[in-house]
Design a protein around this motif. Structure first.
Motif, PDB file in Angstrom:
ATOM      1  N   ASN B  35       0.834  -1.189   0.000  1.00 29.49           N
ATOM      2  CA  ASN B  35       0.000   0.000   0.000  1.00 29.49           C
ATOM      3  C   ASN B  35       0.881   1.255   0.000  1.00 29.49           C
ATOM      4  O   ASN B  35       2.013   1.229   0.486  1.00 29.49           O
ATOM      5  N   VAL B  37       0.649   5.413   1.030  1.00 31.03           N
ATOM      6  CA  VAL B  37      -0.050   6.478   1.756  1.00 31.03           C
ATOM      7  C   VAL B  37       0.778   7.738   1.569  1.00 31.03           C
ATOM      8  O   VAL B  37       2.008   7.669   1.549  1.00 31.03           O
ATOM      9  N   GLN B  39       1.365  12.112   2.589  1.00 34.23           N
ATOM     10  CA  GLN B  39       1.110  13.155   3.569  1.00 34.23           C
ATOM     11  C   GLN B  39       1.631  14.474   3.020  1.00 34.23           C
ATOM     12  O   GLN B  39       2.845  14.667   2.892  1.00 34.23           O
ATOM     13  N   LYS B  43      -0.155  18.334   6.741  1.00 30.20           N
ATOM     14  CA  LYS B  43      -1.489  17.741   6.663  1.00 30.20           C
ATOM     15  C   LYS B  43      -1.497  16.323   7.227  1.00 30.20           C
ATOM     16  O   LYS B  43      -0.472  15.798   7.665  1.00 30.20           O
ATOM     17  N   GLY B  44      -2.674  15.709   7.179  1.00 25.93           N
ATOM     18  CA  GLY B  44      -2.829  14.357   7.678  1.00 25.93           C
ATOM     19  C   GLY B  44      -2.475  13.302   6.642  1.00 25.93           C
ATOM     20  O   GLY B  44      -1.959  13.601   5.562  1.00 25.93           O
ATOM     21  N   LEU B  45      -2.768  12.059   7.003  1.00 24.24           N
ATOM     22  CA  LEU B  45      -2.451  10.919   6.145  1.00 24.24           C
ATOM     23  C   LEU B  45      -3.559  10.704   5.124  1.00 24.24           C
ATOM     24  O   LEU B  45      -4.741  10.778   5.464  1.00 24.24           O
ATOM     25  N   TRP B  47      -4.674   7.893   2.127  1.00 25.71           N
ATOM     26  CA  TRP B  47      -4.432   6.640   1.420  1.00 25.71           C
ATOM     27  C   TRP B  47      -4.398   6.908  -0.084  1.00 25.71           C
ATOM     28  O   TRP B  47      -5.204   7.682  -0.604  1.00 25.71           O
ATOM     29  N   PHE B  94       4.622   7.337   1.615  1.00 25.12           N
ATOM     30  CA  PHE B  94       5.030   6.211   2.443  1.00 25.12           C
ATOM     31  C   PHE B  94       4.532   4.911   1.804  1.00 25.12           C
ATOM     32  O   PHE B  94       3.388   4.829   1.358  1.00 25.12           O
ATOM     33  N   TYR B 102      -4.435  -3.572   8.348  1.00 26.41           N
ATOM     34  CA  TYR B 102      -3.703  -2.543   9.073  1.00 26.41           C
ATOM     35  C   TYR B 102      -2.285  -2.465   8.536  1.00 26.41           C
ATOM     36  O   TYR B 102      -1.781  -3.382   7.932  1.00 26.41           O
ATOM     37  N   LEU B 103      -1.660  -1.324   8.769  1.00 29.54           N
ATOM     38  CA  LEU B 103      -0.336  -1.063   8.214  1.00 29.54           C
ATOM     39  C   LEU B 103       0.702  -1.283   9.306  1.00 29.54           C
ATOM     40  O   LEU B 103       0.871  -0.433  10.185  1.00 29.54           O
ATOM     41  N   TRP B 106       6.139   0.249   7.984  1.00 31.51           N
ATOM     42  CA  TRP B 106       6.183   1.486   7.216  1.00 31.51           C
ATOM     43  C   TRP B 106       7.630   1.819   6.850  1.00 31.51           C
ATOM     44  O   TRP B 106       8.543   1.572   7.642  1.00 31.51           O
ATOM     45  N   GLY B 107       7.793   2.433   5.698  1.00 33.99           N
ATOM     46  CA  GLY B 107       9.090   3.003   5.363  1.00 33.99           C
ATOM     47  C   GLY B 107       9.187   4.424   5.891  1.00 33.99           C
ATOM     48  O   GLY B 107       8.228   4.954   6.456  1.00 33.99           O
ATOM     49  N   LYS B 108      10.338   5.034   5.687  1.00 34.47           N
ATOM     50  CA  LYS B 108      10.545   6.411   6.153  1.00 34.47           C
ATOM     51  C   LYS B 108       9.948   7.433   5.184  1.00 34.47           C
ATOM     52  O   LYS B 108       9.814   8.602   5.532  1.00 34.47           O
TER      53      LYS B 108
END
Lengths: 108, 116
Positions: B35, B37, B39, B43-45, B47, B94, B102-103, B106-108
């Motif tokens: 997946n 995502v 940002q 701001k927020g996340l 998808w 990301f 669920y995630l 995560w990468g950086k």
């Protein structure tokens, strides 16, 4: 599409206090809800999944509750490293993932 | 270690393209849903896209028709081809592994800036 609403937008608390964060879904998501913590400049980290299960390595001061449309993330005895932004998230196979707008927990 | 590492971001003009990469280690992308995502600054996340292990792909309405998610089993890598980029696509992107919806990994992130 399901919309997630989080409240409050910002929560100002002192270390040692309890934080109570809310996430409300526009329709039932059963228990298919997760919570993430994000600190500045970092990727989000999974805290809670299935509404109330702690992810690996997450301290037990973090707890989740709720079902259907109303969910709560509680952080007992805030530690300095807990001041961050928290997002809730739900999942639908063909609609993808939906995130709430986030709650910022900052130091009072 | 189980991890994902994104790359491929950069500065691109409006209307341009970038291919983002997400290299996985410690698990196989062929056996997992993956997946993206993003940002936007401050701001927020949001998808962006998902590819299921069975091959089905889905996209957010904001990127449908412009972005394409894919994977290369031999490189254990997931890609996000981003075309017709707009200023509003400026964000940190990301990559994350999906585990039962669920995630968990995560990468950086990799930064995409769309500007003339």
């Amino acid at each position: 599409d399901i919309v997630l609403t989080q409240s409050p937008g910002t929560l100002s608390l002192s270390p040692g206090e309890r934080a109570t964060l809310s996430c409300r879904a526009s329709q039932s998501v059963s228990s298919n809800l997760a919570w993430y913590q994000q600190k500045p400049g970092q990727a989000p980290r999974l805290l809670i999944y299935d509404a109330s299960s702690r992810a690996a390595g997450i301290p037990d001061r973090f707890s989740g509750s709720g079902s259907e449309t109303d969910f709560t993330l509680t952080i007992n005895r805030l530690e300095p490293e807990d001041f961050a932004v928290y997002y809730c998230q739900q999942y639908g196979r063909s609609s993808g993932l939906t995130f709430g707008p986030g709650t910022k927990v900052d130091i009072k | 270690d189980v991890q994902v590492v994104e790359s491929g971001g950069g500065l691109v003009q409006p209307g341009g393209s970038l291919r983002l990469s997400c290299a996985a280690s410690g698990f196989t992308v062929s056996s997992n849903d993956m997946n993206w995502v993003r940002q936007a600054p401050g701001k927020g996340l949001e998808w962006v896209s998902i590819i299921y292990k069975g091959g089905d792909t889905y996209y957010a309405d904001s990127v449908k028709g412009r972005f394409t998610i894919s994977r290369d089993y031999s490189k254990n890598t997931v890609y996000l081809q981003t075309n017709s980029l707009r200023a509003e696509d400026t964000a940190v992107y990301f990559c994350a592994r999906v585990h039962y919806g669920y995630l968990d990994i995560w990468g950086k992130g990799t930064t995409v800036t769309v500007s003339s």
